[in-house]
Design a protein around this motif. Structure first.
Motif, PDB file in Angstrom:
ATOM      1  N   LEU A  80       0.846  -1.200   0.000  1.00 17.80           N
ATOM      2  CA  LEU A  80       0.000   0.000   0.000  1.00 17.80           C
ATOM      3  C   LEU A  80       0.879   1.248   0.000  1.00 17.80           C
ATOM      4  CD1 LEU A  80      -3.059   0.970   0.429  1.00 17.80           C
ATOM      5  CD2 LEU A  80      -2.381   1.293   2.794  1.00 17.80           C
ATOM      6  N   ASN A  81       1.887   1.231   0.875  1.00 16.25           N
ATOM      7  CA  ASN A  81       2.790   2.379   0.958  1.00 16.25           C
ATOM      8  C   ASN A  81       3.506   2.608  -0.370  1.00 16.25           C
ATOM      9  OD1 ASN A  81       1.997   2.419   3.585  1.00 16.25           O
ATOM     10  ND2 ASN A  81       3.951   1.757   4.453  1.00 16.25           N
TER      11      ASN A  81
ATOM     12  N   ALA B 267       2.583  11.182   5.271  1.00 16.56           N
ATOM     13  CA  ALA B 267       2.130  10.078   6.110  1.00 16.56           C
ATOM     14  C   ALA B 267       3.298   9.389   6.805  1.00 16.56           C
ATOM     15  CB  ALA B 267       1.352   9.074   5.268  1.00 16.56           C
TER      16      ALA B 267
ATOM     17  N   ILE C 209       6.055   8.001   5.398  1.00 17.82           N
ATOM     18  CA  ILE C 209       6.682   6.879   4.692  1.00 17.82           C
ATOM     19  C   ILE C 209       8.045   7.323   4.179  1.00 17.82           C
ATOM     20  CG2 ILE C 209       6.450   5.309   2.738  1.00 17.82           C
ATOM     21  CD1 ILE C 209       3.402   5.728   2.986  1.00 17.82           C
TER      22      ILE C 209
ATOM     23  N   GLU D  95      -8.047   3.068   2.835  1.00 20.09           N
ATOM     24  CA  GLU D  95      -6.632   2.913   2.472  1.00 20.09           C
ATOM     25  C   GLU D  95      -5.860   4.191   2.753  1.00 20.09           C
ATOM     26  OE1 GLU D  95      -6.427  -0.373  -1.116  1.00 20.09           O
ATOM     27  OE2 GLU D  95      -7.210   1.593  -1.611  1.00 20.09           O
ATOM     28  N   ASN D  96      -6.477   5.331   2.459  1.00 19.38           N
ATOM     29  CA  ASN D  96      -5.821   6.600   2.746  1.00 19.38           C
ATOM     30  C   ASN D  96      -5.633   6.809   4.242  1.00 19.38           C
ATOM     31  OD1 ASN D  96      -5.092   8.628   0.594  1.00 19.38           O
ATOM     32  ND2 ASN D  96      -7.029   7.835  -0.184  1.00 19.38           N
TER      33      ASN D  96
ATOM     34  N   VAL E 172      -5.238   4.557   6.568  1.00 16.70           N
ATOM     35  CA  VAL E 172      -4.278   3.653   7.192  1.00 16.70           C
ATOM     36  C   VAL E 172      -2.866   3.824   6.608  1.00 16.70           C
ATOM     37  CG1 VAL E 172      -4.449   1.641   5.685  1.00 16.70           C
ATOM     38  CG2 VAL E 172      -4.231   1.329   8.147  1.00 16.70           C
ATOM     39  N   LEU E 173      -2.767   4.659   5.566  1.00 17.08           N
ATOM     40  CA  LEU E 173      -1.492   4.806   4.860  1.00 17.08           C
ATOM     41  C   LEU E 173      -0.358   5.248   5.790  1.00 17.08           C
ATOM     42  CD1 LEU E 173      -0.221   4.751   2.019  1.00 17.08           C
ATOM     43  CD2 LEU E 173      -0.709   7.168   1.869  1.00 17.08           C
ATOM     44  N   GLY E 174       0.730   4.498   5.733  1.00 16.22           N
ATOM     45  CA  GLY E 174       1.916   4.880   6.472  1.00 16.22           C
ATOM     46  C   GLY E 174       1.890   4.530   7.946  1.00 16.22           C
TER      47      GLY E 174
ATOM     48  N   LYS F 204       2.041   2.270  11.281  1.00 15.76           N
ATOM     49  CA  LYS F 204       2.690   1.012  11.664  1.00 15.76           C
ATOM     50  C   LYS F 204       1.880   0.384  12.778  1.00 15.76           C
ATOM     51  CE  LYS F 204       7.268   2.458  10.234  1.00 15.76           C
ATOM     52  NZ  LYS F 204       6.978   3.860   9.888  1.00 15.76           N
ATOM     53  N   GLU F 205       0.731  -0.149  12.433  1.00 17.92           N
ATOM     54  CA  GLU F 205      -0.119  -0.775  13.438  1.00 17.92           C
ATOM     55  C   GLU F 205       0.364  -2.194  13.680  1.00 17.92           C
ATOM     56  OE1 GLU F 205      -4.566   0.859  13.024  1.00 17.92           O
ATOM     57  OE2 GLU F 205      -3.834  -0.231  11.304  1.00 17.92           O
TER      58      GLU F 205
ATOM     59  N   LYS G 106      -8.741  10.727   9.343  1.00 25.01           N
ATOM     60  CA  LYS G 106      -7.339  10.291   9.325  1.00 25.01           C
ATOM     61  C   LYS G 106      -6.638  10.682  10.632  1.00 25.01           C
ATOM     62  CE  LYS G 106      -4.172  11.632   5.993  1.00 25.01           C
ATOM     63  NZ  LYS G 106      -3.899  11.972   4.596  1.00 25.01           N
TER      64      LYS G 106
END
Lengths: 327, 513
Positions: free
Chosen positions: A185-186, A200, A202, B99-100, B102-104, B106-107, B152
């Motif tokens: 996804l990233n 975000a 990344i 998706e936006n 959860v982006l990035g 680190k869960e 977000k």
């Protein structure tokens, strides 16, 4: 007739495998926004590095062990293509060089490198003739043990060396990676909108480097398959031809989806050699038919551009360098 | 009162020679909504960007929940549970809302988009958002996208929310919905900062209001104890005398008549709504307004760069006396009609000049059709370039230096010099002195004044009210794409302009979804 069709399918798959490696590698690279046009050159380097590794091992040994033949040439091939993609990543990512220029330069360089070592490797060791790695070639070509017991089916679908199956596995794994993992996804986010990915949190540089290098290594395996399995350990200069460009065309044809790249590669492989299976063609007609894959790619491009479906477009920031905005 | 959620002490931030924030002190408590009010360029966004980790203050301290905080990156800001919703959304178009969101991140645990969607729905239900987590961003309206941005930061567990002009893109109904959500968050104990310049919204939503002006902190009031007039005065401040020469307009005739100009943007929102005015020769017509009120579209419509949906723009030719309709003409056709229109756009190196070309080549952008056959005539533009460098005191190594290497003020001199050299009858300038030092600014004012005396109709879009009041003869005030008033610059006051600029509260009432 059935036999001819089976032969054609088999030949199409064999032709398709190097293309599939190239296309999967390029998709992984392009998903990060890097348009690596160096792939054709990287595939040459993947081939010649494997040849060099295999040669060094095979010619120092009277009784080469098949598994070592494979491991050594495989490792050399991966290293060669990784180095090439590292050059690309460094130039475009760290030095922000133009991606198209860098890629085209790498292709020219890679083809030249392949032909140089292909033509002079034996001379370095005081030998003459042309490169032919019999043991290594045989090791790569070893088919699944039960293939010859399954008649025509076994011959058509199961008679390939292990790299052919690896190509399909890598394509499927890549597809799952892109759609089902956080990292995937990233990675896709970076190719679409690097500023958003950056915000975000990344690490864009890391992702771009890793995907470019991993993609290059996958593509390089296509070159290795060609020299080890297809030509059974023999190198001919320019033998790989324009397959690297075909692989890039497949990326477009498959709409940047590794899974679609599998069947696309086999279609392109089939189109590439179909002229041999049509009887009574003049040589000029054959050349025209060989053009079909490119024609199809242009048609696909026209089609997806006209339809404007968002999911079918290339990654939005493909080919662009990312600069962090500091107002 | 318990410890404030945020406390800023003596925050200072400079960019080069410009001080964006000077010794600013501010507190925000949990469970309250604070409005940060100020004109364009008053430093509101800069200040908040220091909380969200985009900038780092040059001096001063930030306390979060009573403890001193060092925020060096957006990630640090998340760690302090600060979330900022920017004016420009940072979303990936082809991804879904979930998706936006959860982006990035680190869960822990396996990545499963269905779980994310469930969690998003829970947050939506709690605060009353209306969102489909599996909808793609490119299929969303602006207000839905904003909702995704807010979720977000909530998903990341933010306790402090900063919203940068959240209502600028919303219809009144959407604004009310947003305010309802914000009130729920406030009840939930979140600290909320809303950056705005719309007074009625300040009065509607906030508990307290802090005012900034030109990078300085003016004061904080309880919303319940203040009114629009008081806030306007705090926002615009007292008049400052600039001593710009202003001559009486002479021989005024109508040069450019705009009637009922209406223009929709790609989203179908009216960016210009029934604009009517006349620009007269020998006069400087100022255009004031909050940024994005339609100034850009108005000038570009006149220049032939922006299509408009209804209305007319008519040019009265001083030579022939005939009226020329400029509707649906390209800039080239306008020029061919004998209309001598010069335009100094806001984006100097984007629309005005080509950064990589030298001064001579940039002069030729206006004369490239001259010359014989396929060959260009370079001597005249070179002379012009030399004259501009000499007359306007452009600091440059030579006329063959690429203009992008010049400083902002010198770039502007080159651009204004070129446009004036065409001896225009209408001269339009957008933010002509933005980013210029005092001397360059006065040079531009003098140039505009001399054009006015030559009988040019000058249109001056500006942001500094003091300059507008002293330089212009009449001032047209734009508010949300409409003309909220045309005033006599000699008689008008800053407060009056400020009121007119923020008067129109309808936002985009005509563009219901």
């Amino acid at each position: 007739m059935l036999f001819t069709i089976a032969q054609f399918i088999k030949a199409a798959i064999i032709q398709g495998i190097p293309l599939l490696f190239g296309a999967t590698g390029e998709i992984i690279t392009e998903k990060s926004g890097n348009l690596n046009l160096g792939i054709p050159g990287i595939m040459y380097v993947g081939g010649i590095s494997g040849i060099i590794g295999g040669y060094l091992y095979e010619h120092g040994n009277d009784n080469p062990v098949p598994i070592l033949c494979i491991l050594i040439s495989l490792a050399c091939s991966l290293m060669g293509s990784a180095l090439m993609s590292l050059i690309y990543a460094f130039l475009t990512q760290t030095l922000k060089a133009n991606q198209n220029v860098t890629g085209l330069a790498l292709t020219t360089f890679g083809i030249g490198l392949g032909n140089f070592f292909g033509g002079s490797l034996l001379k370095f060791f005081g030998e003459t003739g042309s490169i032919s790695l019999l043991s290594t070639g045989l090791a790569y070509k070893k088919a699944l043990p039960f293939a010859d017991k399954l008649g025509l089916f076994g011959d058509t679908f199961l008679s390939f060396g292990f790299l052919a199956y690896l190509a399909i596995i890598i394509a499927i794994v890549s597809s799952l990676f892109l759609s089902r993992t956080r990292a995937g996804l990233n990675l896709r986010a970076i190719g679409e909108n690097p500023a958003t990915a950056d915000a975000a949190g990344i690490n864009i540089t890391k992702y771009k480097y890793l995907s470019t290098i991993a993609g290059g290594m996958i593509a390089g395996l296509g070159g290795l398959y060609f020299v080890m399995d297809y030509t059974a350990g023999a190198w001919t200069n320019n033998g790989f031809g324009d397959r690297g460009w075909l692989a890039i065309a497949i990326v477009i044809f498959a709409l940047w989806k590794p899974k679609s790249a599998i069947w696309s590669s086999f279609i392109f492989g089939g189109l590439y050699i179909i002229c041999v299976y049509i009887p009574g063609l003049s040589s000029s007609a054959k050349e025209i038919i060989k053009m079909l894959p490119y024609l199809v790619t242009i048609l696909v491009l026209i089609f997806i551009s006209a339809k404007k479906k968002k999911e079918h477009q290339p990654p939005a920031s493909l080919g662009l360098s990312y600069f962090r905005e500091d107002r | 009162m318990s410890t404030p959620a945020i406390e800023l002490k003596n925050i200072t931030k400079t960019f080069g020679s410009i001080t964006a924030n000077k010794n600013i002190c501010l507190t925000v408590n949990s469970g309250e909504i604070l409005s940060l009010l100020g004109e364009n360029g008053s430093g509101k966004t800069t200040l908040m960007n220091m909380l969200s980790g985009i900038y780092y203050p040059d001096a001063g301290q930030i306390f979060i929940d009573g403890k001193e905080a060092v925020i060096k990156s957006p990630k640090d800001a998340f760690d302090y549970k600060i979330g900022m919703i920017h004016q420009h959304f940072k979303l990936v178009d082809i991804f879904t809302a979930a998706e936006n969101i959860v982006l990035g991140l680190k869960e822990d645990g396996k990545y499963n988009i269905k779980d994310v969607e469930k969690k998003v729905s829970e947050i939506s239900a709690r605060y009353g958002f209306d969102i489909n987590p599996s909808k793609k961003i490119y299929e969303m309206s602006v207000s839905e996208k904003q909702t995704v941005e807010i979720i977000k930061v909530l998903y990341k567990g933010a306790d402090i929310l900063i919203l940068d002009e959240p209502t600028a893109v919303l219809t009144p109904q959407e604004t009310q919905k947003l305010f309802a959500v914000l009130r729920k968050m406030k009840e939930d104990g979140k600290a909320i900062v809303i950056i705005t310049h719309k007074l009625h919204e300040v009065l509607d939503i906030s508990d307290r209001v802090s005012v900034l002006r030109k990078g300085e902190y003016i004061g904080t009031l309880n919303t319940a104890e203040t009114n629009e007039a008081e806030l306007t005065e705090m926002m615009v401040g007292k008049k400052v005398s600039l001593d710009i020469n202003r001559t009486e307009p002479e021989n005024c005739e109508d040069r450019l008549t705009v009637q009922g100009l209406t223009c929709l943007n790609s989203d179908g929102v009216k960016v210009l709504d029934d604009i009517s005015f006349t620009a007269r020769s020998g006069e400087i017509l100022g255009i004031a307004g909050i940024a994005g009120s339609g100034q850009k579209e108005l000038l570009e419509a006149i220049a032939g760069l922006q299509k408009y949906d209804s209305g007319s723009i008519v040019y009265n030719d001083p030579k022939t006396g005939s009226a020329v309709n400029l509707k649906s003409k390209t800039p080239y056709q306008i020029k061919e009609l004998g209309v001598r229109l010069s335009f100094v756009p806001e984006d100097r190196l984007g629309m005005g000049l080509v950064g990589n070309m030298d001064i001579t080549d940039n002069m030729m952008l206006r004369s490239y059709r001259k010359g014989r056959g396929v060959f260009l005539k370079r001597s005249a533009p070179r002379e012009l370039a030399k004259n501009i460098v000499k007359d306007l005191e452009v600091v440059t190594p030579g006329i063959s230096t690429p203009v992008r290497r010049l400083s902002g003020g010198n770039v502007q001199k080159v651009l204004v010099g070129r446009e004036i050299s065409l001896s225009p009858t209408v001269l339009m300038t957008a933010y002509a002195v933005r980013g210029l030092d005092i001397n360059s600014s006065y040079l531009i004012y003098n140039l505009l004044n001399s054009q006015k005396q030559k009988g040019v109709a000058v249109i001056f879009v500006g942001e500094d009210l003091d300059v507008l009041l002293e330089l212009c003869d009449r001032i047209l005030v734009l508010s949300s794409g409409t003309v909220s008033g045309i005033v006599d610059a000699k008689a008008a006051t800053k407060e009056e302009l400020g009121r007119l600029m923020t008067k129109n509260s309808k936002g985009g009432a005509d563009n219901e979804q």
